[in-house]
Scaffold this motif. Structure first.
Motif, PDB file in Angstrom:
ATOM      1  N   ARG A  38      84.782  26.251  11.958  1.00 27.53           N
ATOM      2  CA  ARG A  38      83.522  26.736  11.393  1.00 27.53           C
ATOM      3  C   ARG A  38      83.629  26.959   9.888  1.00 27.53           C
ATOM      4  O   ARG A  38      82.693  26.683   9.144  1.00 27.53           O
ATOM      5  N   ALA A  66      74.345  21.903  16.433  1.00 25.01           N
ATOM      6  CA  ALA A  66      74.922  23.227  16.164  1.00 25.01           C
ATOM      7  C   ALA A  66      75.313  23.930  17.466  1.00 25.01           C
ATOM      8  O   ALA A  66      76.386  24.531  17.560  1.00 25.01           O
ATOM      9  N   ARG A 107      72.823  19.892   7.194  1.00 29.54           N
ATOM     10  CA  ARG A 107      73.193  20.875   8.207  1.00 29.54           C
ATOM     11  C   ARG A 107      73.087  20.223   9.581  1.00 29.54           C
ATOM     12  O   ARG A 107      72.368  19.249   9.765  1.00 29.54           O
TER      13      ARG A 107
END
Length: 132
Positions: free
Chosen positions: A72, A9, A3
């Motif tokens: 996304r 992010a 991630r």
């Protein structure tokens, strides 16, 4: 595929939300953080995202302008694919995941699968990866 880190992010959110390619300075100015990270920190992490192929760039004067290489949904799909790859039984994991879906989500999945089957693709993604 791990991630994104916290700053990665946040930078990707800014870039995904932008309506055009943007510079590191614009990314830093749009980050919703107090205090804002140092310019060099944002530059370094943006370059890391570029090297990881999450961002595309082009020279604009003395600076680069960046835009996302994938959206996304592509990112989420890659995370899901990675998670399914880690399962002992990929199909069982997928079935278990689908059992947690709402009826509306299941109806969307059925529509997508039907559309893919009619199109003869056998796959509904558009990332260019081959289906499993």
């Amino acid at each position: 595929m791990p991630r994104f880190g916290e700053l990665e992010a946040a930078i990707m959110e800014v870039v995904w939300s932008a309506d055009k390619a943007i510079t590191v300075r614009e990314i830093r100015d749009r980050l919703a953080r107090d205090p804002a990270p140092a310019y060099n920190t944002v530059l370094t992490v943006t370059e890391i995202l570029y090297r990881k192929s999450w961002l595309v760039r082009e020279k604009h004067g003395k600076a680069f302008r960046y835009w996302p290489a994938a959206n996304r949904d592509d990112y989420t799909a890659r995370l899901m694919d990675e998670a399914l790859d880690s399962a002992e039984d990929r199909t069982a994991a997928l079935v278990h995941f689908m059992e947690t879906m709402t009826p509306e989500e299941m109806a969307e999945v059925r529509r997508a699968l039907n559309a893919a089957e009619k199109a003869g693709q056998g796959s509904v993604h558009t990332t260019g990866r081959s289906p499993r």
